[in-house]
Structures are given as structure tokens and as C-alpha cells.
Design a protein around this motif. Sequence first.
Motif, PDB file in Angstrom:
ATOM      1  N   GLY A   1      39.231  50.678  38.484  1.00  0.00           N
ATOM      2  CA  GLY A   1      40.343  51.064  39.344  1.00  0.00           C
ATOM      3  C   GLY A   1      40.954  49.813  39.948  1.00  0.00           C
ATOM      4  O   GLY A   1      40.643  48.690  39.522  1.00  0.00           O
ATOM      5  N   PRO A   2      41.817  49.944  40.940  1.00  0.00           N
ATOM      6  CA  PRO A   2      42.446  48.767  41.556  1.00  0.00           C
ATOM      7  C   PRO A   2      41.457  47.721  42.062  1.00  0.00           C
ATOM      8  O   PRO A   2      41.668  46.523  41.873  1.00  0.00           O
ATOM      9  CB  PRO A   2      43.256  49.378  42.710  1.00  0.00           C
ATOM     10  N   SER A   3      40.370  48.168  42.690  1.00  0.00           N
ATOM     11  CA  SER A   3      39.396  47.211  43.230  1.00  0.00           C
ATOM     12  C   SER A   3      38.701  46.439  42.112  1.00  0.00           C
ATOM     13  O   SER A   3      38.525  45.222  42.197  1.00  0.00           O
ATOM     14  CB  SER A   3      38.357  47.940  44.088  1.00  0.00           C
ATOM     15  N   VAL A   4      38.278  47.152  41.062  1.00  0.00           N
ATOM     16  CA  VAL A   4      37.617  46.488  39.937  1.00  0.00           C
ATOM     17  C   VAL A   4      38.584  45.526  39.245  1.00  0.00           C
ATOM     18  O   VAL A   4      38.199  44.404  38.877  1.00  0.00           O
ATOM     19  CB  VAL A   4      37.088  47.534  38.934  1.00  0.00           C
ATOM     20  N   MET A   5      39.829  45.935  39.080  1.00  0.00           N
ATOM     21  CA  MET A   5      40.812  45.058  38.440  1.00  0.00           C
ATOM     22  C   MET A   5      41.066  43.817  39.288  1.00  0.00           C
ATOM     23  O   MET A   5      41.250  42.712  38.764  1.00  0.00           O
ATOM     24  CB  MET A   5      42.100  45.829  38.190  1.00  0.00           C
ATOM     25  N   LEU A   6      41.050  43.975  40.608  1.00  0.00           N
ATOM     26  CA  LEU A   6      41.189  42.817  41.487  1.00  0.00           C
ATOM     27  C   LEU A   6      40.001  41.884  41.329  1.00  0.00           C
ATOM     28  O   LEU A   6      40.162  40.658  41.213  1.00  0.00           O
ATOM     29  CB  LEU A   6      41.300  43.270  42.940  1.00  0.00           C
ATOM     30  N   VAL A   7      38.799  42.435  41.324  1.00  0.00           N
ATOM     31  CA  VAL A   7      37.583  41.625  41.198  1.00  0.00           C
ATOM     32  C   VAL A   7      37.597  40.833  39.891  1.00  0.00           C
ATOM     33  O   VAL A   7      37.326  39.630  39.883  1.00  0.00           O
ATOM     34  CB  VAL A   7      36.333  42.531  41.264  1.00  0.00           C
ATOM     35  N   VAL A   8      37.915  41.498  38.789  1.00  0.00           N
ATOM     36  CA  VAL A   8      37.950  40.822  37.495  1.00  0.00           C
ATOM     37  C   VAL A   8      39.013  39.728  37.484  1.00  0.00           C
ATOM     38  O   VAL A   8      38.770  38.608  37.017  1.00  0.00           O
ATOM     39  CB  VAL A   8      38.208  41.843  36.366  1.00  0.00           C
ATOM     40  N   SER A   9      40.168  40.029  38.017  1.00  0.00           N
ATOM     41  CA  SER A   9      41.266  39.065  38.028  1.00  0.00           C
ATOM     42  C   SER A   9      40.913  37.828  38.838  1.00  0.00           C
ATOM     43  O   SER A   9      41.116  36.696  38.404  1.00  0.00           O
ATOM     44  CB  SER A   9      42.527  39.712  38.595  1.00  0.00           C
TER      45      SER A   9
ATOM     46  N   TYR B   1      51.879  41.571  44.757  1.00  0.00           N
ATOM     47  CA  TYR B   1      52.030  40.232  45.349  1.00  0.00           C
ATOM     48  C   TYR B   1      50.902  39.309  44.893  1.00  0.00           C
ATOM     49  O   TYR B   1      51.137  38.158  44.496  1.00  0.00           O
ATOM     50  CB  TYR B   1      52.054  40.343  46.872  1.00  0.00           C
ATOM     51  N   LEU B   2      49.671  39.815  44.937  1.00  0.00           N
ATOM     52  CA  LEU B   2      48.531  39.006  44.490  1.00  0.00           C
ATOM     53  C   LEU B   2      48.659  38.665  43.007  1.00  0.00           C
ATOM     54  O   LEU B   2      48.308  37.550  42.585  1.00  0.00           O
ATOM     55  CB  LEU B   2      47.222  39.753  44.740  1.00  0.00           C
ATOM     56  N   GLY B   3      49.146  39.627  42.205  1.00  0.00           N
ATOM     57  CA  GLY B   3      49.296  39.392  40.777  1.00  0.00           C
ATOM     58  C   GLY B   3      50.302  38.299  40.479  1.00  0.00           C
ATOM     59  O   GLY B   3      50.051  37.409  39.661  1.00  0.00           O
TER      60      GLY B   3
ATOM     61  N   GLY C   1      46.692  37.863  36.574  1.00  0.00           N
ATOM     62  CA  GLY C   1      47.864  38.282  37.328  1.00  0.00           C
ATOM     63  C   GLY C   1      48.455  39.571  36.798  1.00  0.00           C
ATOM     64  O   GLY C   1      48.860  40.455  37.560  1.00  0.00           O
ATOM     65  N   SER C   2      48.480  39.698  35.476  1.00  0.00           N
ATOM     66  CA  SER C   2      49.001  40.917  34.864  1.00  0.00           C
ATOM     67  C   SER C   2      48.128  42.129  35.201  1.00  0.00           C
ATOM     68  O   SER C   2      48.632  43.237  35.427  1.00  0.00           O
ATOM     69  CB  SER C   2      49.091  40.748  33.347  1.00  0.00           C
ATOM     70  N   LEU C   3      46.807  41.916  35.238  1.00  0.00           N
ATOM     71  CA  LEU C   3      45.897  42.999  35.613  1.00  0.00           C
ATOM     72  C   LEU C   3      46.173  43.477  37.035  1.00  0.00           C
ATOM     73  O   LEU C   3      46.160  44.682  37.316  1.00  0.00           O
ATOM     74  CB  LEU C   3      44.439  42.543  35.490  1.00  0.00           C
ATOM     75  N   LEU C   4      46.417  42.523  37.936  1.00  0.00           N
ATOM     76  CA  LEU C   4      46.684  42.896  39.318  1.00  0.00           C
ATOM     77  C   LEU C   4      48.006  43.648  39.451  1.00  0.00           C
ATOM     78  O   LEU C   4      48.100  44.630  40.186  1.00  0.00           O
ATOM     79  CB  LEU C   4      46.708  41.649  40.204  1.00  0.00           C
TER      80      LEU C   4
ATOM     81  N   SER D   1      39.924  34.132  51.449  1.00  0.00           N
ATOM     82  CA  SER D   1      41.084  34.861  50.937  1.00  0.00           C
ATOM     83  C   SER D   1      40.664  35.887  49.892  1.00  0.00           C
ATOM     84  O   SER D   1      41.246  36.982  49.812  1.00  0.00           O
ATOM     85  CB  SER D   1      42.113  33.890  50.350  1.00  0.00           C
ATOM     86  N   GLN D   2      39.655  35.562  49.086  1.00  0.00           N
ATOM     87  CA  GLN D   2      39.155  36.515  48.099  1.00  0.00           C
ATOM     88  C   GLN D   2      38.520  37.719  48.789  1.00  0.00           C
ATOM     89  O   GLN D   2      38.726  38.873  48.380  1.00  0.00           O
ATOM     90  CB  GLN D   2      38.142  35.833  47.176  1.00  0.00           C
ATOM     91  N   PHE D   3      37.747  37.450  49.835  1.00  0.00           N
ATOM     92  CA  PHE D   3      37.123  38.533  50.608  1.00  0.00           C
ATOM     93  C   PHE D   3      38.179  39.447  51.208  1.00  0.00           C
ATOM     94  O   PHE D   3      38.094  40.685  51.110  1.00  0.00           O
ATOM     95  CB  PHE D   3      36.248  37.936  51.708  1.00  0.00           C
ATOM     96  N   ILE D   4      39.194  38.849  51.828  1.00  0.00           N
ATOM     97  CA  ILE D   4      40.252  39.634  52.468  1.00  0.00           C
ATOM     98  C   ILE D   4      41.010  40.461  51.439  1.00  0.00           C
ATOM     99  O   ILE D   4      41.331  41.638  51.668  1.00  0.00           O
ATOM    100  CB  ILE D   4      41.213  38.709  53.241  1.00  0.00           C
ATOM    101  N   SER D   5      41.309  39.859  50.284  1.00  0.00           N
ATOM    102  CA  SER D   5      42.042  40.578  49.235  1.00  0.00           C
ATOM    103  C   SER D   5      41.253  41.788  48.748  1.00  0.00           C
ATOM    104  O   SER D   5      41.806  42.891  48.604  1.00  0.00           O
ATOM    105  CB  SER D   5      42.332  39.643  48.058  1.00  0.00           C
TER     106      SER D   5
END
Length: 207
Positions: free
Chosen positions: A21-29, A85-87, A191-194, A111-115
Motif C-alpha cells: 500500500g502507500p506506506s510499503v511503497m514509501l518504505v521501498v522507495s 511531493y515526496l515522489g 519517485g515513480s512508486l511514490l 526526514s525518513q521517519f517523518i515521511s
Amino acid sequence: MSLDTYLMFVVASLVVVMIPGPSVMLVVSQALSSGKSSVAPLAAGVGLGDLVAMTLSFLGLGAILAASAFTFTILKWVGALYLAYLGVKMFRSSTSLSADDGQTTGVSGRSQFISAFITTALNPKSIIFFIAFVPQFVSTEAALAPQFVILGATFLVLGVLNAAMYAVFAGKLRSMLRDPKALKRFNRVGGSLLVGAGVLTAAARHG
């Protein structure tokens, strides 16, 4: 709560947290971009975000979101725009590396923790999910508070471990490549994943 019920909850939770989901995609990215140093802050951010979403659900916000399409839409678009924005930021990020572990320079653990925290906590589907999912495994014939604490803590542990595993895998994959051109492609993929996660969040329907 019987042991069988608890084990069913564990299995169901594992399936839920492993679905990207969004969280996993953020973590991978982020892990693709920053390497192994991102594992701890990303996992911690996801864990705290899940805790906040779960707490808000139990306090009644989940019911409000389920009933109010307007509130759901506002929260959904805030999360979607933040992911986009992060992407874009990652897509345009530098490919210079530090000497020790193949980590992209200029990306802090804070910043990674906050994101990770914001992405997880602002997902309205997560808030509604907790209020709909967890009570199915609660016995009304026993004290409710201890059961919610046990089930909530179990889900949080599984969520953190899952995020850490995704981050470790992505970080190891990235650490194998140190060529600037390859790293640039990794950043663009991340970035594309995000941005894709933002689109998925924006496309989420109320109810």
C-alpha cells in the motif's frame, strides 16, 4: 479471547500488512534511494503512524470518516499530495554517495521517519480499517480493553517487522549498485512508486 482466535488474527494481520500500500511503497522507495541506513527510521515511522491511526480509530475518528465523505476526501487528498511531493523530490534527488554504505547524501533519518509517519497516519483507509477489522476478533464475553491492547500491539509489531523487511530488501538491492546512472534510475523508480502511491491514495473511494 481464545488462542485460536488470536492465531487467526495474526494470520489475517500478516496478509494485510504484506499487501503493498502507500506506506510499503514509501518504505521501498526511500530504501532504494538511501540504502540500509533507512531501515530503522522508516520502520519506526510506520509503527508510530499505525499507532496513531489505531488510536484515532478507537477514539471514534474511524466512524466519523466512514460516515462523512467530505472528511474522508480531505484527509485522502492531503495524504495523496504529500506522497506525490515526496515522489517528485526523490525523482529529482542527487545520486552522490557516501563512502561507507552506499547511502545517498542529503537524506536524513529524521526526514525518513517523518515521511513514513505522516504517510501511514494520514491514510484514511487505515483509520477505517482498524475500527472495522480489529473488533471482529474481540470476545464480548471478556474484558475489552486487554483484548484491544493485545491485538493492537500484535498488529503494530507485525507492521514494523514487515516495513523493516521491505526496507532491508530494497536497501540491499540498492547497495549492489554504485554506478551514478544506475542510481539515477533507482531514484526515478522510487519517485515513480511514490507518485503512484499518491495516485492510489487519491483514487481511494469512500466506504
